[in-house]
Motif scaffolding. Sequence first.
Motif, PDB file in Angstrom:
ATOM      1  N   LYS A 230      -3.467   1.554  -1.147  1.00 55.38           N
ATOM      2  CA  LYS A 230      -3.415   1.003   0.202  1.00 55.38           C
ATOM      3  C   LYS A 230      -2.017   1.320   0.705  1.00 55.38           C
ATOM      4  CE  LYS A 230      -4.500  -3.272   2.616  1.00 55.38           C
ATOM      5  NZ  LYS A 230      -3.306  -4.061   2.932  1.00 55.38           N
ATOM      6  N   PHE A 231      -2.004   2.192   1.681  1.00 49.57           N
ATOM      7  CA  PHE A 231      -0.721   2.759   2.096  1.00 49.57           C
ATOM      8  C   PHE A 231      -0.545   2.512   3.582  1.00 49.57           C
ATOM      9  CE2 PHE A 231       1.969   6.432   3.253  1.00 49.57           C
ATOM     10  CZ  PHE A 231       2.969   6.298   2.300  1.00 49.57           C
ATOM     11  N   GLU A 232       0.470   1.766   3.907  1.00 50.02           N
ATOM     12  CA  GLU A 232       0.667   1.410   5.311  1.00 50.02           C
ATOM     13  C   GLU A 232       1.216   2.606   6.090  1.00 50.02           C
ATOM     14  OE1 GLU A 232       2.583  -2.311   7.875  1.00 50.02           O
ATOM     15  OE2 GLU A 232       3.595  -1.625   6.072  1.00 50.02           O
ATOM     16  N   LEU A 233       0.509   2.962   7.135  1.00 50.94           N
ATOM     17  CA  LEU A 233       0.912   4.121   7.926  1.00 50.94           C
ATOM     18  C   LEU A 233       1.699   3.714   9.155  1.00 50.94           C
ATOM     19  CD1 LEU A 233      -2.278   6.323   8.096  1.00 50.94           C
ATOM     20  CD2 LEU A 233      -0.217   6.732   6.772  1.00 50.94           C
ATOM     21  N   MET A 234       1.348   2.552   9.653  1.00 44.15           N
ATOM     22  CA  MET A 234       1.926   2.189  10.939  1.00 44.15           C
ATOM     23  C   MET A 234       2.106   0.686  11.012  1.00 44.15           C
ATOM     24  SD  MET A 234       0.394   2.931  14.687  1.00 44.15           S
ATOM     25  CE  MET A 234      -0.761   1.578  14.589  1.00 44.15           C
ATOM     26  N   ASP A 235       3.222   0.309  11.606  1.00 43.28           N
ATOM     27  CA  ASP A 235       3.536  -1.102  11.778  1.00 43.28           C
ATOM     28  C   ASP A 235       3.690  -1.335  13.274  1.00 43.28           C
ATOM     29  OD1 ASP A 235       4.583  -3.658  11.685  1.00 43.28           O
ATOM     30  OD2 ASP A 235       6.624  -2.952  11.260  1.00 43.28           O
ATOM     31  N   ILE A 244       1.114   9.298  15.053  1.00 42.77           N
ATOM     32  CA  ILE A 244       1.721   8.690  13.878  1.00 42.77           C
ATOM     33  C   ILE A 244       1.550   9.645  12.704  1.00 42.77           C
ATOM     34  CG2 ILE A 244       1.665   6.676  12.357  1.00 42.77           C
ATOM     35  CD1 ILE A 244       2.381   6.051  15.279  1.00 42.77           C
ATOM     36  N   PRO A 245       2.623   9.942  12.030  1.00 42.83           N
ATOM     37  CA  PRO A 245       2.511  10.886  10.923  1.00 42.83           C
ATOM     38  C   PRO A 245       1.922  10.244   9.669  1.00 42.83           C
ATOM     39  CG  PRO A 245       4.769  10.144  11.138  1.00 42.83           C
ATOM     40  CD  PRO A 245       3.998   9.490  12.232  1.00 42.83           C
ATOM     41  N   PHE A 249       1.731  10.672  -0.846  1.00 43.57           N
ATOM     42  CA  PHE A 249       1.808  11.361  -2.140  1.00 43.57           C
ATOM     43  C   PHE A 249       0.730  10.785  -3.056  1.00 43.57           C
ATOM     44  CE2 PHE A 249       5.978  11.906  -0.351  1.00 43.57           C
ATOM     45  CZ  PHE A 249       6.285  13.224  -0.674  1.00 43.57           C
TER      46      PHE A 249
ATOM     47  N   ARG B  51      10.171  -7.339   7.785  1.00 46.73           N
ATOM     48  CA  ARG B  51       8.860  -7.157   8.403  1.00 46.73           C
ATOM     49  C   ARG B  51       8.490  -8.352   9.270  1.00 46.73           C
ATOM     50  NH1 ARG B  51       4.596  -6.166   4.117  1.00 46.73           N
ATOM     51  NH2 ARG B  51       3.412  -5.204   5.791  1.00 46.73           N
ATOM     52  N   GLU B  93      11.033  11.934  -2.607  1.00 43.55           N
ATOM     53  CA  GLU B  93       9.595  11.706  -2.700  1.00 43.55           C
ATOM     54  C   GLU B  93       9.311  10.299  -3.222  1.00 43.55           C
ATOM     55  OE1 GLU B  93       7.139  14.507  -4.966  1.00 43.55           O
ATOM     56  OE2 GLU B  93       5.786  12.826  -5.325  1.00 43.55           O
ATOM     57  N   GLN B  96       9.031   7.387  -1.110  1.00 42.34           N
ATOM     58  CA  GLN B  96       7.895   7.410  -0.182  1.00 42.34           C
ATOM     59  C   GLN B  96       6.629   6.872  -0.816  1.00 42.34           C
ATOM     60  OE1 GLN B  96       7.596  10.740   2.653  1.00 42.34           O
ATOM     61  NE2 GLN B  96       9.249  11.653   1.471  1.00 42.34           N
ATOM     62  N   HIS B  97       6.715   6.525  -2.077  1.00 42.23           N
ATOM     63  CA  HIS B  97       5.533   5.929  -2.700  1.00 42.23           C
ATOM     64  C   HIS B  97       5.345   4.488  -2.287  1.00 42.23           C
ATOM     65  CE1 HIS B  97       5.742   9.094  -6.173  1.00 42.23           C
ATOM     66  NE2 HIS B  97       5.441   9.614  -4.999  1.00 42.23           N
ATOM     67  N   ALA B  98       6.341   3.903  -1.726  1.00 38.45           N
ATOM     68  CA  ALA B  98       6.235   2.493  -1.349  1.00 38.45           C
ATOM     69  C   ALA B  98       5.077   2.299  -0.380  1.00 38.45           C
ATOM     70  CB  ALA B  98       7.535   2.022  -0.709  1.00 38.45           C
ATOM     71  N   GLY B  99       4.328   1.263  -0.628  1.00 44.97           N
ATOM     72  CA  GLY B  99       3.115   1.064   0.148  1.00 44.97           C
ATOM     73  C   GLY B  99       3.372   0.557   1.557  1.00 44.97           C
ATOM     74  N   ASN B 100       4.411  -0.261   1.706  1.00 44.60           N
ATOM     75  CA  ASN B 100       4.704  -0.789   3.032  1.00 44.60           C
ATOM     76  C   ASN B 100       5.631   0.137   3.788  1.00 44.60           C
ATOM     77  OD1 ASN B 100       3.220  -3.173   3.257  1.00 44.60           O
ATOM     78  ND2 ASN B 100       4.604  -4.158   1.811  1.00 44.60           N
ATOM     79  N   ILE B 101       5.309   0.295   5.021  1.00 49.24           N
ATOM     80  CA  ILE B 101       6.002   1.352   5.753  1.00 49.24           C
ATOM     81  C   ILE B 101       7.461   1.019   6.029  1.00 49.24           C
ATOM     82  CG2 ILE B 101       5.163   0.522   7.995  1.00 49.24           C
ATOM     83  CD1 ILE B 101       4.999   3.642   8.615  1.00 49.24           C
ATOM     84  N   LEU B 102       7.731  -0.229   6.345  1.00 51.03           N
ATOM     85  CA  LEU B 102       9.101  -0.531   6.767  1.00 51.03           C
ATOM     86  C   LEU B 102      10.105  -0.340   5.626  1.00 51.03           C
ATOM     87  CD1 LEU B 102      10.227  -1.323   9.546  1.00 51.03           C
ATOM     88  CD2 LEU B 102      10.471  -3.614   8.658  1.00 51.03           C
ATOM     89  N   ARG B 104       9.656   1.441   3.106  1.00 50.30           N
ATOM     90  CA  ARG B 104       9.597   2.863   2.763  1.00 50.30           C
ATOM     91  C   ARG B 104      10.549   3.662   3.648  1.00 50.30           C
ATOM     92  NH1 ARG B 104       4.109   3.801   3.166  1.00 50.30           N
ATOM     93  NH2 ARG B 104       4.078   4.701   5.253  1.00 50.30           N
ATOM     94  N   MET B 133       9.099  10.704  10.788  1.00 47.35           N
ATOM     95  CA  MET B 133       8.418   9.697   9.981  1.00 47.35           C
ATOM     96  C   MET B 133       8.619   8.302  10.574  1.00 47.35           C
ATOM     97  SD  MET B 133       6.845  11.430   7.850  1.00 47.35           S
ATOM     98  CE  MET B 133       6.106  10.246   6.757  1.00 47.35           C
ATOM     99  N   GLY B 136       6.159   5.901  12.478  1.00 42.07           N
ATOM    100  CA  GLY B 136       5.204   4.967  11.891  1.00 42.07           C
ATOM    101  C   GLY B 136       5.470   3.532  12.288  1.00 42.07           C
ATOM    102  N   VAL B 137       6.696   3.235  12.647  1.00 43.00           N
ATOM    103  CA  VAL B 137       6.976   1.859  13.055  1.00 43.00           C
ATOM    104  C   VAL B 137       6.889   1.790  14.574  1.00 43.00           C
ATOM    105  CG1 VAL B 137       8.587  -0.045  12.983  1.00 43.00           C
ATOM    106  CG2 VAL B 137       8.421   1.506  11.058  1.00 43.00           C
TER     107      VAL B 137
END
Lengths: 300, 789
Positions: A230-235, A244-245, A249, B51, B93, B96-102, B104, B133, B136-137
């Motif tokens: 579960k990967f957050e793409l956008m906040d 949104i990019p 990985f 967040r 890289e 960038q594995h972090a699940g939460n965008i902020l 990350r 990138m 995303g926020v």
Amino acid sequence: MNYLLGAFKPASHISIVFTDEKNRKKVPIKKENGQTVMVPLFQSLENIVGKPVQGKKIEHNGIKVELLGQIEMYFDRENFYDFTSTSLDEELDVPGELYEKKLNPFEFSTVEMPYETYNGVNVRLRYVLKVTISRGYAGSIIEYQDFVVRNYSPPPSINNSIKMEVGIEDCMHIEFEYNKSKYHLKDVIIGKIYFLLVRIKIKNMDLEIRRRESTGSGANTHVETETLAKFELMDGAPVRGESIPIRLFLSPYELTPTHRNINNKFSVKYYLNLVLVDEEDRRYFKQQEIIMYRLAEDSS
Amino acid sequence: MVADGIDDEEKWLAEGIAGVQHNAFYMHRALDGNNLREALKYSAQMLSELRTSKLSPHKYYELYMRVFDELRRVEIFFKDEARHGVSVVDLYELVQHAGNILPRLYLLCTVGSVYIRTKEAPAKDILKDLVEMSRGVQHPIRGLFLRNYLCQVTRDKLPDLGSEYEGNGDTVMDAVDFVLQNFTEMNKLWVRMQHQGPVRIKEKRGKERNELRDLVGKNLHILGQIEGVDLEMYRDVVLPRVLEQVVNSKDDLAQHYLMDCIIQVFPDEYHLQTLDILLAACSQLQPTVDIKTVLSQLMGRLSNYAASSTEVLPEFLQVEAFSKLSNAIGKVIETQVDMPAVGAITLYTSLLTFTLRIHPDRLDYVDQVLGACIKKLSSKPKLEDSKATKQVVALLSAPLEKYNDAVTALKLSNYTRVMDYLDNETKKVMAMVIIENILKNNTCISTAEEVETLFELIKGLIMEIDGTDVGELDDEDFKEEQNSVARLIHMLYNDDPDEMFKIICTVREHIMSGGLNRLPFTIPPLVFSALKLVRRVQGQDGEVVGEEVPATPKKIFQFVNQTIEPLSSVQSPDVALRLYLQSAEAANDCDLEPVAYEFFTQAFILYEEEIADSKAQFTAIHLIIGTLQRMTVFGVENRDTLTHKATGYSAKLLKKPDQCRAVYACSHLFWVDDQDGIKDGERVLLCLKRSIRIANAAQQMASVTRGSSGPVTLFVEILNKYVYFFEKGNPQITSSVIQGLVELIKTMQSDTTTPEPATNAFFASTIRYIQFQKQKGGAMGEKYDPIKV
């Protein structure tokens, strides 16, 4: 368990040593008891060469080594489905006394192992070497040695991107794109989501990797879906025109190649699920299958 | 409710800080142990505190700053590959594995900055990736702070000219692109804030946005600091892109702030060279944007720039800065129909200041600005807004202050027309400004035309304005104003009598409409000015003779006569009378008997017809007597008539003491102590005797009405007159007459019951004087000898 069994049958301690044990790559597998052990890794059409090892002198009526490929359904424990041909069995020794030094090696050459080892929710596909020492009165001594098979695919010649426009009329309209439809296990998903219309107050957007494992067939089909990532793409809430990019990985996740209808017993499919959550926690999603494949390590 | 909200926020902030501290603690431990995995985990958890959606920008900033400090440590750790054993590429890289965008993206930016520093990859690629990138926020506050972080960690690593990160394909352009893109995105987020969330807290949001604006503006600051941005790049890339953002944002807060920012952060010379672009953008802004401040700022800066060095002035000319600005302002005013007059005028004032600085020689520009202003004003009803009128005053004062010479302003044809749009009060204020300027600088107004214009300008002070009740005016202020006008009249001067005369005529034309309250103030200076001219003309009489010469004394006297006349009708006969007498004296000096006679006639007529108050009469008669006494121009007949008249009036004064004093004063009319003066001793004695009679009568009246004898003062005064004429050799005044008078006074003194110390002292000193003269001996002593005191 092994240890316990061994306690009852101290005489029957046999193990298998592969000839190229030292050089061969090992990978962890989880055993039924939860322990992780390192086992050798093979791929289809390799020669599997080794010899059984045992410490004590025993009498026997013959030693047999079998290479078995098994599909095991967890809801149907009783039935193993051996899919490998028994012709791979090999008589290692004529009946007589077995001494350590005297053990003969075995070799299964260019064994066809089309399916990969798989450990799923409801199904397991495994490869084992089964050593059977037949003894007349004491019963046979049987020992299993697990090993893992992974098969590598070349990069697909056709690998289109996934591009799609979806939406709810007058509420939301998005266009998303994943750069490929086929990903190898260490790949990176690159893509973007383009917002054409946004009338919903979106809170965030995630990209999920889902694995759909279906077992059985017909009316007995069991489907199990797991969310592996579960990967957050956008906040926050985007506005129209925002793009949104995506960069995900895959390496951190435990993925397998896509399996289609393995021996008519099970399938494993992968999906990318794009989930938008609004401020009232309603979820809007679009699921899209991707093909996973295993790319040879050195080329990846 | 509100208080609760604030308390809650405090609570949330405290919780956030606690969370940050908690995770930072474990993070420090991981960092100290060189444990990358743990460090990443705890730093991500720490970053997760950011967040939150519960904090206002202000509080969020507080939290952000704490996290920011912690991230510095993470960065140091990342920099040291030996500590974590992972190459920076892999690290890039890994985070960038972090699940939460902020978390990350914060970590990505942190690693990214380290990555650039290693120069293992082109800076531009990393910068581009980071800024992309960050899309995303989309949450405005979180996005703004994230991008602000990005800004902060990269600003020293931009491939600027001369920076170590430049080269190898990394150019200034990449740095500019990066900052511009970040700016664009931040601006979008910032503008978007306004439109999200419930309507009822719109105002609050506006306030919050205001708190965040510097985050957006920081990008422009960085752009301004990039060395490599030369004029060309600024003109072709930076400015158009920034302006595009500004214009497209369609948000007044953003537009105003950002325009301001642009003007502040980029060099003046760039502004000068890109005026077209900048000004074109101005006209595209939202109508609600306070464009006048923006433009005023711009012009202010350019003005200062121009003032900084004269070398830059040619640049201004080269780019035709004035006409561009002027056009732009015109356009803005045209398009923003609702702009209040004050706005438009402020703009014009700024433009005017600008012009004055840059083109001090171009009066036509100044006039043009004023003209444009008129155009704007004419489309509106009369200015009511006090701010607007203040601005107009500022507008009109600017040229005066610049040139310190009202004459220059007078040359501006539109100057007067602008004044017309002012209300009466302001007109006065403005007129005062002009006058004060003239007085302060001793500006000499030397032609009739200038005078004409000037008086046109200060009409507000000079003319009776309809509908203004004079009673309402503040008396002191009014006097102050009129005194200023009077002083101004003295400032008008030309060496050439003809021109001077023209000036005087012009002035009269204007001041005559001033009404009864102003004339007493304005006519005297004018008359004196005219009389001064007369003396000058008379002085050079020999040279300037000719029919065509307008400024002959005669003409001037005519003029003076006409000028004084109105005064008598406006209840200032005393002033008029004095002026007549002054004029008569001047005529006397010019040897113009008929003229002098005429003036006396006028004075007497005034006395008869207009001066009713007994005190005023008394003063007037004294003045008349004094003046008449000095007149030498009159023939016997005329003089007789006039002296007779004067004596007659003296005797007809109401109060006896006044009569008495006036009469003894008349005695001087018959005895002029000159070589060829009149010396009519008999009539002197007559006058004096008559005054004694009147004094007697006065005393009798006093004793009848009050039961006591009246004052002896009058007698002492008459005694003094006697002594005077006695000394001057009037044969009619003999020692025995004086002796008699002295005795009389002594008797009266002994009779009187009420002591009169002043009179006694007066008398005593008179006696002392006589004794002194007696003792002195000589001719005078002999003369006094018979008098016994």
